[in-house]
Scaffold this motif. Structure first.
Motif, mmCIF file in Angstrom:
data_model
loop_
_atom_site.group_PDB
_atom_site.id
_atom_site.type_symbol
_atom_site.label_atom_id
_atom_site.label_comp_id
_atom_site.label_asym_id
_atom_site.label_seq_id
_atom_site.Cartn_x
_atom_site.Cartn_y
_atom_site.Cartn_z
ATOM 1 N N UNK A 286 -53.446 -4.367 4.007
ATOM 2 C CA UNK A 286 -54.120 -5.275 4.933
ATOM 3 C C UNK A 286 -53.855 -4.828 6.363
ATOM 4 N N UNK A 287 -54.902 -4.418 7.041
ATOM 5 C CA UNK A 287 -54.749 -3.944 8.416
ATOM 6 C C UNK A 287 -55.719 -4.680 9.307
ATOM 7 N N UNK A 288 -55.309 -4.906 10.528
ATOM 8 C CA UNK A 288 -56.191 -5.524 11.509
ATOM 9 C C UNK A 288 -56.380 -4.579 12.688
ATOM 10 N N UNK A 289 -56.330 -3.279 12.434
ATOM 11 C CA UNK A 289 -56.430 -2.284 13.499
ATOM 12 C C UNK A 289 -57.647 -1.397 13.238
ATOM 13 N N UNK A 290 -58.809 -1.843 13.684
ATOM 14 C CA UNK A 290 -60.026 -1.082 13.469
ATOM 15 C C UNK A 290 -60.457 -0.271 14.671
ATOM 16 N N UNK A 291 -59.641 -0.326 15.755
ATOM 17 C CA UNK A 291 -60.039 0.325 16.999
ATOM 18 C C UNK A 291 -58.863 1.115 17.559
ATOM 19 N N UNK A 292 -59.042 2.411 17.797
ATOM 20 C CA UNK A 292 -57.929 3.293 18.189
ATOM 21 C C UNK A 292 -57.654 3.267 19.682
ATOM 22 N N UNK A 293 -57.282 2.110 20.198
ATOM 23 C CA UNK A 293 -57.120 1.940 21.644
ATOM 24 C C UNK A 293 -55.872 1.113 21.908
ATOM 25 N N UNK A 294 -55.217 1.367 23.023
ATOM 26 C CA UNK A 294 -53.990 0.661 23.391
ATOM 27 C C UNK A 294 -53.843 0.749 24.903
ATOM 28 N N UNK A 295 -52.843 0.066 25.459
ATOM 29 C CA UNK A 295 -52.720 0.139 26.910
ATOM 30 C C UNK A 295 -51.420 -0.434 27.434
ATOM 31 N N UNK A 296 -51.176 -0.173 28.710
ATOM 32 C CA UNK A 296 -50.001 -0.653 29.427
ATOM 33 C C UNK A 296 -50.467 -1.176 30.783
ATOM 34 N N UNK A 297 -50.002 -2.362 31.139
ATOM 35 C CA UNK A 297 -50.280 -2.929 32.455
ATOM 36 C C UNK A 297 -48.974 -3.009 33.228
ATOM 37 N N UNK A 298 -48.948 -2.411 34.397
ATOM 38 C CA UNK A 298 -47.795 -2.516 35.299
ATOM 39 C C UNK A 298 -48.271 -3.236 36.560
ATOM 40 N N UNK A 299 -48.156 -4.562 36.493
ATOM 41 C CA UNK A 299 -48.698 -5.399 37.553
ATOM 42 C C UNK A 299 -50.122 -5.778 37.216
ATOM 43 N N UNK A 300 -50.345 -7.016 36.748
ATOM 44 C CA UNK A 300 -51.691 -7.465 36.389
ATOM 45 C C UNK A 300 -52.583 -7.424 37.623
ATOM 46 N N UNK A 301 -53.772 -6.880 37.457
ATOM 47 C CA UNK A 301 -54.733 -6.672 38.548
ATOM 48 C C UNK A 301 -54.217 -5.663 39.574
ATOM 49 N N UNK A 302 -53.282 -4.810 39.150
ATOM 50 C CA UNK A 302 -52.766 -3.775 40.031
ATOM 51 C C UNK A 302 -52.914 -2.393 39.389
ATOM 52 N N UNK A 303 -52.224 -2.180 38.257
ATOM 53 C CA UNK A 303 -52.224 -0.852 37.649
ATOM 54 C C UNK A 303 -52.248 -0.967 36.126
ATOM 55 N N UNK A 304 -53.091 -0.161 35.499
ATOM 56 C CA UNK A 304 -53.150 -0.152 34.040
ATOM 57 C C UNK A 304 -53.465 1.249 33.548
ATOM 58 N N UNK A 305 -52.941 1.547 32.374
ATOM 59 C CA UNK A 305 -53.163 2.816 31.695
ATOM 60 C C UNK A 305 -53.733 2.493 30.323
ATOM 61 N N UNK A 306 -54.933 2.988 30.008
ATOM 62 C CA UNK A 306 -55.553 2.757 28.704
ATOM 63 C C UNK A 306 -55.601 4.056 27.926
ATOM 64 N N UNK A 307 -55.166 4.018 26.679
ATOM 65 C CA UNK A 307 -55.210 5.183 25.817
ATOM 66 C C UNK A 307 -56.224 5.005 24.696
ATOM 67 N N UNK A 308 -56.937 6.077 24.381
ATOM 68 C CA UNK A 308 -57.886 6.081 23.265
ATOM 69 C C UNK A 308 -57.589 7.294 22.392
ATOM 70 N N UNK A 309 -57.331 7.053 21.110
ATOM 71 C CA UNK A 309 -57.116 8.160 20.183
ATOM 72 C C UNK A 309 -58.486 8.727 19.828
#
Length: 790
Positions: A286-309
């Protein structure tokens, strides 16, 4: 079978009855233990010879109890965060690449990288700051891991698995050479006699890190199991920086940074597209991960890094470590699986040995990183960026022309169960639950009540009923009206603008079905055994406990779909709903016809192409990203995360990606434990409502494989269906074709969702009215503001 919906029902009933036990509440800067919602016990259903009386749903009084909306099943308000200062490029780093938005630096002694965002000067580093490393007092292995360009697992000849990293294995550089806008480094690991090459490059859109498969060489007795490249890119120690990790769990989840947390035993491991059943069976399937994407926010509305496999995603995991697992750092990265371990039985008593796959998984391994800043630097901005990525890659349908102007009513999905099998003296027979004529009556009644946009899905339409044979063959049950009855229903729906879907499935098969044979058509695991399972749950009549289910080979799946689509087209069918084929992905080790997960996904894509050739529109259930472009309607959109203890928020990331591109629908409202709250969640998440109904009372299914569907009678549900639809339609009609571009949690349980046509949809989950001087939202209600209301 409909076990997926049963699990959803049981999950929510458990929440209401037990109050939960495994959730954490995020309140500003602290976590507080509270009631959760991860309960797996299922209530029994008493079956009688007479129709049961439906109980009124229990609705808790939440006027003074806000704990529900502070739990990780909801999204927390953002507190005012101090500005995160940009750090400078560290000594020893040299520029190796540059594009219009960022600059890439590498330390050519440690091979660590830094990525500078030109928009605001913010720097992202693959190695944490020295002060954080020193404050952590890491042991040697973890210190090495954080300073290495990669960490890896490897198998010894006895199939034992070891985790290590470049520095701990006394790694060396065999070759380093500049490439266009980046660097290519070949690493040598003398301790295990392994070499591999990693490319780090800036293209016009972002940072791309690649491990070419053909550069991996293994000359000793060790073989790679997995590799994580620059896994600590963007890592944060505790709450030293405000923000969170984003993980693609269910609808989406956040892990907020805090210094006050529990010590956890395990990280989050989201197997992209689920466990490979062809290797490990149904364990952790049973998996709920159908999308190969993740991310990190360092300061909301300031800086974010999004990764896509990108490459290698068929054999990759999203791994997220909350602070409290091994170290106090938060970090997230993809883990590329090179080989899998498995258990090979050697006797009938299940004795056996541990082994690992000899061949490397197919293809190169690649992850892409994009930088987001300002108003785009949060999970909503990531959703918009990921939508743009999918569009650019041609992985989404074309946006409808109607998106620009006129409003139209939202669609209502109505699944209609025709019949199912019941044991007879000599053979099974199909009992009628809803004839084709009855289905027309139901649809007519809904249209008379003002439900003008209907998606009708016929289940159990074939001569074998819903569960007499899978996959169902074209040929319509006489007890329901036969070929002529379906023709009349089809003509009626076409005349009245109703989309009529026939339900089928090209991933699951039942032993004894006339179209397939398990030894020839079922999936074989790497151990050579057939993949089989109990087709019905323990809540179904004992009469069907011996019904064996198997997974269908991708080759057979395509052949059967091709045959069926031609027959459907000839019968005038224009819409087909396909069950688990869009979401289940597994390898098949049939001798002479092996499918890995990449070629299996390609085979399912051919099913989508074949549907287009026959002018068929497809509805898919929880489709993975590679099937989205074939999806006209997305059924059973996840509206929750798994709510693991370390998850602090559930967010509508997947709905935000797809709204305005694909119509999507919630699970059956018949089985919602708290109809009022779940209806508001549909509005919040932009999801259309769904029901499953029958003309006959549900108790008549007590001796069929569908007996777990215990509340389906249309007469019981018609008034509720019309009422729920009217409410959701009033909320979502103004935004049906619009992009969801922002979401603000004003306070606990009060949400404002913004769309690109200027409309805002406000949702008040709480038991008290909300008013801010500009908008009033009644308790447990919604409001729509902005745009051109009509």
């Amino acid at each position: 079978m409909f076990r997926k919906h049963k699990r959803k029902l049981v999950f929510f009933v458990a929440v209401v009855l037990l109050g939960g036990s495994i959730a954490y509440v995020y309140d500003s800067s602290r976590l507080v233990a509270a009631g959760g919602e991860d309960v797996t016990t299922e209530p029994s259903v008493q079956q009688t010879d007479s129709p049961p009386q439906a109980a009124e749903p229990s609705v808790p009084d939440l006027k003074d109890d806000m704990s529900t909306f502070r739990s990780n099943g909801y999204t927390m308000p953002e507190t005012a965060a101090k500005e995160v200062p940009a750090s400078s490029i560290r000594a020893g780093y040299e520029k190796i690449g540059e594009n219009s938005g960022m600059t890439l630096y590498m330390n050519k002694k440690t091979f660590a990288i830094q990525l500078e965002n030109k928009a605001n000067g913010y720097v992202w580093s693959s190695v944490p700051e020295d002060r954080d490393m020193q404050a952590e007092e890491l042991n040697e292995d973890w210190k090495n891991a954080m300073q290495s360009p990669f960490i890896l697992d490897y198998f010894s000849d006895d199939a034992s698995r070891t985790t290590s990293n470049f520095l701990s294995l006394h790694g060396k550089v065999a070759q380093m050479q500049p490439i266009t806008n980046g660097m290519e480094v070949t690493y040598e690991l003398p301790d295990i006699k392994v070499k591999l090459t990693v490319k780090v490059v800036l293209d016009q859109d972002g940072l791309v890190i690649t491990l070419p498969s053909d550069t991996i060489t293994e000359e000793g007795g060790y073989h790679l199991a997995s590799v994580q490249m620059y896994p600590f890119l963007g890592a944060v120690r505790g709450a030293s920086v405000p923000g969170y990790l984003f993980i693609p769990d269910g609808s989406g989840a956040l892990i907020r940074f805090t210094d006050n947390h529990t010590l956890y035993d395990e990280p989050y491991v989201g197997k992209i597209y689920g466990n490979d059943i062809g290797v490990n069976g149904f364990e952790y399937s049973d998996s709920m991960t159908g999308y190969p994407v993740f991310g990190i926010v360092q300061g909301v509305k300031q800086n974010a890094l999004m990764g896509v496999v990108e490459d290698g995603k068929m054999n990759a995991d999203i791994v997220a470590y909350p602070s409290g697992v091994n170290t106090n750092f938060y970090w997230v990265s993809p883990r590329f699986n090179i080989r899998y371990g498995y258990y090979q039985p050697t006797s009938k008593t299940m004795g056996g040995i541990n082994m690992y796959t000899k061949n490397k998984t197919e293809g190169d391994k690649q992850v892409r990183y994009e930088l987001l800043s300002g108003n785009q630097a949060d999970y909503a901005g990531m959703a918009q960026a990921y939508r743009g990525y999918l569009q650019e890659k041609g992985m989404l349908p074309e946006k409808a022309d109607s998106a620009s102007s006129t409003q139209e009513d939202i669609p209502l999905r109505v699944d209609i169960l025709g019949g199912d099998i019941e044991k007879g003296v000599l053979k099974n027979h199909v009992i009628k639950m809803t004839s084709f004529e009855d289905a027309q009556f139901i649809l007519t009644d809904l249209q008379k009540a003002g439900v003008t946009n209907l998606k009708a899905v016929l289940k159990g339409w074939s001569k074998d009923g819903a569960n007499g044979a899978q996959p169902s063959a074209p040929g319509y049950a006489d007890v329901l009206g036969g070929q002529d009855g379906l023709r009349k229903l089809r003509e009626y729906t076409k005349q009245h603008g109703i989309d009529l879907y026939l339900y089928t499935d090209y991933s699951r098969m039942i032993d004894g079905s006339p179209r397939v044979n398990p030894r020839r058509d079922a999936v074989r695991m790497i151990t050579s055994s057939l993949v089989n399972y109990h087709y019905v749950s323990r809540y179904v009549s004992d009469l069907f406990r011996d019904l064996d289910g198997y997974l269908l080979s991708p080759a057979t799946a395509f052949q059967l779909a091709k045959e069926d689509f031609q027959s459907f087209h000839e019968d005038g069918i224009e819409d087909v709903a396909i069950g688990s084929t869009g979401s289940l992905l597994y390898s098949d080790y049939h001798k002479g016809l092996i499918f890995n997960r990449t070629t299996a996904a390609q085979q399912y894509g051919k099913i989508g192409d074949e549907a287009a050739k026959q002018s068929l529109h497809l509805a898919l259930f929880g489709p993975n990203d590679y099937m989205l472009k074939y999806t006209e309607s997305y059924f059973d959109m996840p509206l929750y995360s798994s709510q693991y203890m370390y998850e602090t928020d559930t967010v509508p990331f997947v709905p935000m990606v797809l709204h305005g591109m694909i119509d999507y629908y919630a699970g059956y409202s018949n089985y919602n434990a708290d109809p009022a709250l779940d209806l508001l969640r549909m509005i919040d998440y932009g999801a259309n409502p769904s029901f499953i109904v029958t003309k006959e009372p549900s108790w008549k299914m007590q001796n069929t494989p569908s007996s777990e569907l215990f509340t389906t009678e249309y007469n019981d549900w018609s008034a509720e269906m019309k009422q729920q639809y009217a409410k959701v339609n009033a909320a979502l009609k103004p935004v049906q074709h619009a992009f969801m571009i922002g979401r603000t949690v004003v306070s606990h349980g009060i949400v404002k969702v913004s769309y690109d046509n200027g409309v805002n949809v406000w949702v008040n989950y709480t038991g008290s009215d909300y008013e801010d001087g500009k908008v009033t939202v009644k308790a447990r209600d919604f409001a729509v503001t902005g745009g051109e209301q009509s």
